[in-house]
Design a protein around this motif. Structure first.
Motif: not given
Ligand SMILES: [Zn+2]
Length: 411
Positions: A383-402
């Motif tokens: 994080s705080h780096s261009p290498r920062e990455f989260t799999k899209w599936e994990d992003c969507v899981n987080g959004a659904n929990v939200l």
């Protein structure tokens, strides 16, 4: 049935990708420090995206930008969801952006399904979370934590703050007018990337934050005597570097052995006089330590200062201790944590309780309204780096929990 409701992952991805182009760097990250050209462009894009989504746009004196979905015109309570669109210099695409885009997507999903919650929803982009100018600026303003002196002597320099506020059409007065009454907020929810490796290592979908750590900082000065580095025998030296170095190593051992929930950092050492051929007379050590628990903080504080004394004495040095300030840990709401856990279970997602070692806007809001954060796994913890990455599936899981948690809180 609202429990079957899910965000529109494709629409969310399209928004996320558009945003990531603004201030994009060649390395694959983004460069959007607060009120830079790129940051202002991202804010403009967010405003247009809100209007394209048929939501109401709102801004306040602190420059926070929001999408509003009015569910109950007669109800003044608002459930806030959000994060920040600013970045550190040469940061990543996910830090903050994921939280803002997923909050917007929650509002779009609730709107298109015609769900009438008992609260109004607001997806907010907080000004200057990362501290280019002040740090947690927009959220501190809302929570009445912002004081005039913080604007007079900000960490990014007063001149930069004044120039930035001017570019964004803001002023000291407007900043201080953005406070919201406690009773206007039903809660604050945020999805963020973890920025560490715990979730990835454990193979767990969602982290539910129990507390955001506090920070204490000191300047410790180890004081010895300057002498000729060639003619003074090793026995005769009062070498300040030995106390400082020995303390740094011992502090690491202490925290590893006795304070597993804490971290300690020596981020800087200044040597005086500072030359090849002079035994160091003085070393100033920048010491910072973090803990999620107030009692543990006090014990760690005592232990570290005792250790500094012991190490100074061992090498015949004097020790000066200068306290530079502290932020207390912010405890997340039990009720919200439980709702996040229930949402994860209902969605078939694994979850774990963890603390946040990084600061977030939730810190500002924790004593204003029920506040809770969740984390999505960061690949390799970058994080705080261009290498920062989260799999899209994990992003969507987080959004659904939200989404599911907002529905639970708002019903
Ligand atoms: Zn962030």
């Amino acid at each position: 049935m609202t429990k079957d409701l899910r965000v529109n992952a494709d629409r969310m991805l399209a928004s996320f990708n558009q945003l990531a182009l603004i201030g994009a760097t060649a390395e694959g990250g983004v460069n959007r420090p607060t009120f830079s050209e790129a940051h202002l462009a991202a804010r403009k894009w967010f405003r247009e995206e809100i209007e394209r989504s048929g939501l109401e746009f709102h801004t306040d004196g602190a420059g926070n930008h929001s999408a509003i979905l009015t569910c109950q015109p007669s109800n003044i309570q608002t459930l806030l969801l959000g994060s920040h669109l600013d970045s550190v210099p040469d940061g990543g695409r996910f830090d903050g952006a994921l939280g803002v885009i997923s909050a917007l997507e929650v509002l779009r999903t609730v709107k298109e399904n015609g769900i009438r919650l008992n609260v109004n929803l607001e997806a907010i982009d907080f000004t200057d979370e990362e501290g280019t100018l002040v740090g947690l600026l927009g959220s501190a303003a809302i929570a009445s934590h912002l004081k005039p002196e913080m604007l007079q002597n900000p960490r990014g320099g007063r001149e930069n703050l004044v120039a930035g506020m001017k570019r964004a059409g803001l002023s000291d007065e407007s900043m201080l007018s953005a406070a919201r009454p406690k009773e206007s907020l039903a809660g604050y929810l945020e999805l963020h990337i973890e920025q560490g490796k715990r979730l990835e290592r454990a193979g767990i979908n969602i982290g539910i934050v129990s507390a955001i750590v506090g920070i204490w900082s000191y300047r410790l000065s180890f004081i010895g005597r300057a002498d000729h580095a060639g003619t003074t025998t090793m026995e005769d030296r009062l070498d300040a570097s030995l106390g400082a170095s020995s303390f740094t190593l011992a502090a690491r051992e202490l925290v590893l052995k006795e304070f597993p929930n804490c971290v300690v950092n020596v981020g800087k050492m200044d040597f005086a006089p500072g030359a090849f051929n002079i035994v160091p007379a003085r070393v100033d050590v920048a010491l910072e330590f973090r803990s999620p628990d107030e009692e543990e903080f006090k014990r760690l504080n005592t232990a570290l200062l005792l250790l500094a004394n012991t190490e100074a004495t061992q090498f015949g040095l004097e020790l000066k201790i200068e306290f530079l300030g502290k932020h207390s840990p912010s405890i997340m709401s039990d009720v919200v944590q439980k709702m996040y856990a229930d949402s994860c279970e209902a969605l078939g997602l694994t979850h774990v309780s963890l603390t946040s070692g990084a600061g977030h806007d939730g810190q500002s809001l924790a004593d204003l309204c029920p506040t809770g954060m969740i984390f999505a796994p960061s690949v390799e913890g970058a994080s705080h780096s261009p290498r920062e990455f989260t799999k899209w599936e994990d992003c969507v899981n987080g959004a659904n929990v939200l989404l599911q948690t907002a529905l639970r809180l708002g019903m």
